[in-house]
Design a protein around this motif. Structure first.
Motif, short mmCIF file in Angstrom:
data_model
loop_
_atom_site.label_atom_id
_atom_site.label_comp_id
_atom_site.label_asym_id
_atom_site.label_seq_id
_atom_site.Cartn_x
_atom_site.Cartn_y
_atom_site.Cartn_z
N GLY A 306 4.85 3.23 7.30
CA GLY A 306 5.48 1.97 7.67
C GLY A 306 7.00 2.02 7.57
N LEU A 307 7.51 2.65 6.52
CA LEU A 307 8.96 2.76 6.35
C LEU A 307 9.60 3.58 7.46
CD1 LEU A 307 9.23 3.36 2.49
CD2 LEU A 307 9.91 1.30 3.73
N ARG A 308 8.96 4.68 7.83
CA ARG A 308 9.54 5.58 8.83
C ARG A 308 9.53 4.97 10.23
NH1 ARG A 308 6.87 9.00 5.08
NH2 ARG A 308 8.40 10.38 4.05
N ASP A 309 8.77 3.91 10.42
CA ASP A 309 8.75 3.22 11.72
C ASP A 309 9.88 2.20 11.86
OD1 ASP A 309 6.63 4.58 12.79
OD2 ASP A 309 5.12 3.09 12.20
N ILE A 310 10.61 1.94 10.79
CA ILE A 310 11.67 0.93 10.83
C ILE A 310 12.98 1.58 11.26
CG2 ILE A 310 13.02 -0.73 9.49
CD1 ILE A 310 10.59 -1.09 7.68
N PRO A 311 13.57 1.17 12.40
CA PRO A 311 14.82 1.76 12.87
C PRO A 311 15.95 1.60 11.84
CG PRO A 311 13.81 0.41 14.59
CD PRO A 311 13.05 0.14 13.33
N GLY A 312 16.76 2.64 11.73
CA GLY A 312 17.91 2.60 10.84
C GLY A 312 17.61 2.92 9.40
N ALA A 373 7.65 1.36 -5.64
CA ALA A 373 6.69 2.05 -6.49
C ALA A 373 5.40 1.25 -6.63
CB ALA A 373 7.31 2.30 -7.86
N PRO A 374 4.47 1.41 -5.69
CA PRO A 374 3.15 0.77 -5.83
C PRO A 374 2.32 1.48 -6.91
CG PRO A 374 3.20 2.17 -3.89
CD PRO A 374 4.59 2.19 -4.45
N HIS A 375 1.26 0.81 -7.34
CA HIS A 375 0.40 1.41 -8.37
C HIS A 375 -1.05 1.07 -8.05
CE1 HIS A 375 -0.52 3.53 -11.90
NE2 HIS A 375 -0.03 2.73 -12.84
N ILE A 376 -1.93 1.29 -9.01
CA ILE A 376 -3.37 1.17 -8.81
C ILE A 376 -3.77 -0.22 -8.34
CG2 ILE A 376 -3.74 0.59 -11.24
CD1 ILE A 376 -6.06 2.76 -9.04
N TYR A 377 -3.00 -1.24 -8.68
CA TYR A 377 -3.32 -2.61 -8.30
C TYR A 377 -2.77 -2.98 -6.93
CZ TYR A 377 1.24 -2.68 -10.58
OH TYR A 377 2.52 -2.37 -10.96
N SER A 378 -1.99 -2.10 -6.30
CA SER A 378 -1.38 -2.42 -5.00
C SER A 378 -2.41 -2.33 -3.89
CB SER A 378 -0.21 -1.46 -4.72
OG SER A 378 0.76 -1.54 -5.75
N SER A 379 -2.42 -3.33 -3.03
CA SER A 379 -3.41 -3.42 -1.96
C SER A 379 -2.78 -3.14 -0.60
CB SER A 379 -4.03 -4.82 -1.95
OG SER A 379 -3.05 -5.78 -1.57
N ASP A 380 -3.63 -2.98 0.41
CA ASP A 380 -3.15 -2.85 1.78
C ASP A 380 -2.32 -4.07 2.18
OD1 ASP A 380 -4.46 -0.46 1.95
OD2 ASP A 380 -6.10 -1.19 3.21
N ASP A 381 -2.73 -5.25 1.74
CA ASP A 381 -1.98 -6.47 2.06
C ASP A 381 -0.59 -6.43 1.44
OD1 ASP A 381 -4.08 -7.47 3.52
OD2 ASP A 381 -4.83 -8.77 1.93
N ASP A 382 -0.49 -5.90 0.22
CA ASP A 382 0.82 -5.78 -0.42
C ASP A 382 1.76 -4.91 0.40
OD1 ASP A 382 0.05 -7.31 -2.60
OD2 ASP A 382 -0.56 -5.58 -3.79
N ILE A 383 1.24 -3.75 0.81
CA ILE A 383 2.07 -2.82 1.59
C ILE A 383 2.42 -3.43 2.94
CG2 ILE A 383 2.19 -0.54 2.63
CD1 ILE A 383 2.22 -0.64 -0.48
N GLY A 384 1.44 -4.05 3.58
CA GLY A 384 1.69 -4.67 4.88
C GLY A 384 2.73 -5.78 4.79
N ARG A 385 2.64 -6.61 3.76
CA ARG A 385 3.61 -7.70 3.61
C ARG A 385 5.01 -7.16 3.36
NH1 ARG A 385 5.31 -11.29 -0.73
NH2 ARG A 385 6.02 -13.24 0.21
N PHE A 386 5.12 -6.15 2.52
CA PHE A 386 6.42 -5.55 2.24
C PHE A 386 7.04 -4.97 3.52
CE2 PHE A 386 8.46 -1.39 1.49
CZ PHE A 386 9.65 -1.84 0.91
N ILE A 387 6.26 -4.20 4.28
CA ILE A 387 6.78 -3.59 5.51
C ILE A 387 7.20 -4.67 6.50
CG2 ILE A 387 6.17 -2.19 7.51
CD1 ILE A 387 6.71 -0.55 5.02
#
Length: 404
Positions: A306-312, A373-387
């Motif tokens: 997700g990070l690498r898809d963000i321009p700049g 720094a995500p951890h064991i409690y981090s979900s797909d929704d967490d990553i998606g919302r952050f991105i």
């Protein structure tokens, strides 16, 4: 393996003003319910019975914490010391190390800033030589070149298993395997590794291994551990600061230090915090480090994509590297602005600047980076919302910089 959800995680959109997407385990991981319960229960006991009686009531459980921590780091309980802060334990051991003018200390440029500052200060005071370990273009310690620096003057080699500034796991096992003088002590800072990587004193051939409770172990603040080898116990002199419980006050007013690792401990400590650490170590045993690592690897893969898809945006960890977390910078958005804007949206990430990682950032021509720094409690929704929120910030910055 499916990991059972953490009851302390509040669902986003629940209307709770404390709800947060927590992606800062490298700063402090979210405590699981069992840890919070253990801490609160002991504080309640202290309120009813007083701190001393409460500690006496919990003495068996407190002693078990040492056994569990020793098992995690690969040492006997006699070789495990507790303290309130990782860098303080590291500094106590470093200050107790015999050092003379002309001795050589090898230290990684990406070691923890507090470790570097203590090494710089003591080397300058004694007249010892401080040498930075060579690094590869990927930001890893160059073990082959490091081996060529070790000679009979070398009294210490110092490195972090994972730096606080960039997330790639360092080759501390290979570094520990190089030939060194019998009196040379190997210091490994495991703050960003213990709790999500297999990291033991024996596995790294280290003499001193330190780690905190609050990061990947999720044990809360104010607790840290230090594992010592036989060589370290033999070579490290009496600590520069001694506590009455660290030995025996003799009739002639001399002091005989303990011969085990507890000579580096203080009599005063938070029993509630220690019991929280015990609960976190038990929870890690329940989940299993292999499962923690597998979850984090997959989460970091999704995060990196997700990070690498963000321009700049530039991600500093290679896609094929073994990482504890990811770091990045944006071409037009300063790191501190990114962190602040995400915090306003209930997303917790961190930034690292030259005040904590001067040698490493300066070597890369950087002032400040963002750390996720995500951890064991981090979900797909967490990553998606952050991105999603980060991409929105980046898009707004791109629009602001377009010529009118």
């Amino acid at each position: 393996m499916m990991i059972s959800p953490d009851p302390l995680r509040r669902p986003l959109g629940s209307g709770d003003p404390g709800a947060v997407t927590h992606l800062n385990a490298a700063g402090a991981g979210l405590m699981p319910e069992c840890v919070v319960t253990a801490i609160k229960a002991h504080l309640d006991l202290e309120a009813r019975r007083g701190a001393h009686w409460a500690a006496a009531d919990a003495s068996s459980a407190i002693d078990e914490t040492r056994i569990l921590a020793g098992r995690l780091t690969g040492v006997a309980p006699t070789h495990l010391a507790f303290g309130e802060q990782t860098s303080r334990l590291w500094a106590l051991a470093f200050a107790a190390m015999p050092l003379e003018r002309g001795d050589r200390i090898l230290i990684a440029r990406n070691d923890w800033g507090g470790n570097i500052l203590n090494a710089v200060r003591r080397a300058a005071a004694i007249g010892a030589e401080l040498v930075r370990l060579p690094m590869t273009s990927k930001g890893l310690i160059d073990v082959e070149q490091a081996a060529a620096l070790v000679d009979e003057r070398t009294v210490a080699i110092c490195a972090s298993a994972v730096a606080n500034s960039f997330g790639l796991r360092q080759p501390v096992e290979a570094l520990g395997s190089i030939a060194r003088p019998d009196g040379c002590l190997y210091f490994v800072d495991g703050a960003q590794a213990v709790g999500q990587f297999e990291l033991t004193l024996l596995g790294t051939s280290a003499d001193i291994l330190v780690a905190p409770a609050r990061k990947w172990l999720r044990g809360g603040r104010g607790q840290a551990m230090m594992a010592l080898s036989d060589r370290a116990l033999h070579r490290l002199a009496r600590p520069i600061i001694i506590d009455q419980s660290a030995g025996t006050w003799r009739p002639d007013d001399s002091f005989l230090s303990r011969d085990d690792a507890r000579r580096f401990e203080a009599w005063e400590f938070s029993a509630a915090g220690r019991l929280g650490l015990r609960a976190s170590l038990q929870e890690l045993d329940r989940i299993g480090i292999a499962n923690v690592r597998a979850h984090n690897v997959e989460t970091l893969r999704r995060l990196g994509a997700g990070l690498r898809d963000i321009p700049g945006l530039t991600v500093f960890e290679d896609e094929d590297g073994e990482a504890a977390f990811l770091t990045f910078q944006h071409a037009s958005l300063p790191a501190d602005i990114i962190v602040a804007e995400l915090a306003r949206r209930g997303i917790a990430v961190a930034s690292v600047g030259v005040d904590y990682a001067r040698w490493e950032l300066k070597a890369r021509g950087l002032q400040r980076i963002v750390r996720v720094a995500p951890h064991i409690y981090s979900s797909d929704d967490d990553i998606g919302r952050f991105i999603e929120e980060l991409a929105r910030l980046a898009g707004r910055a791109r629009d602001d910089h377009r010529p009118s």
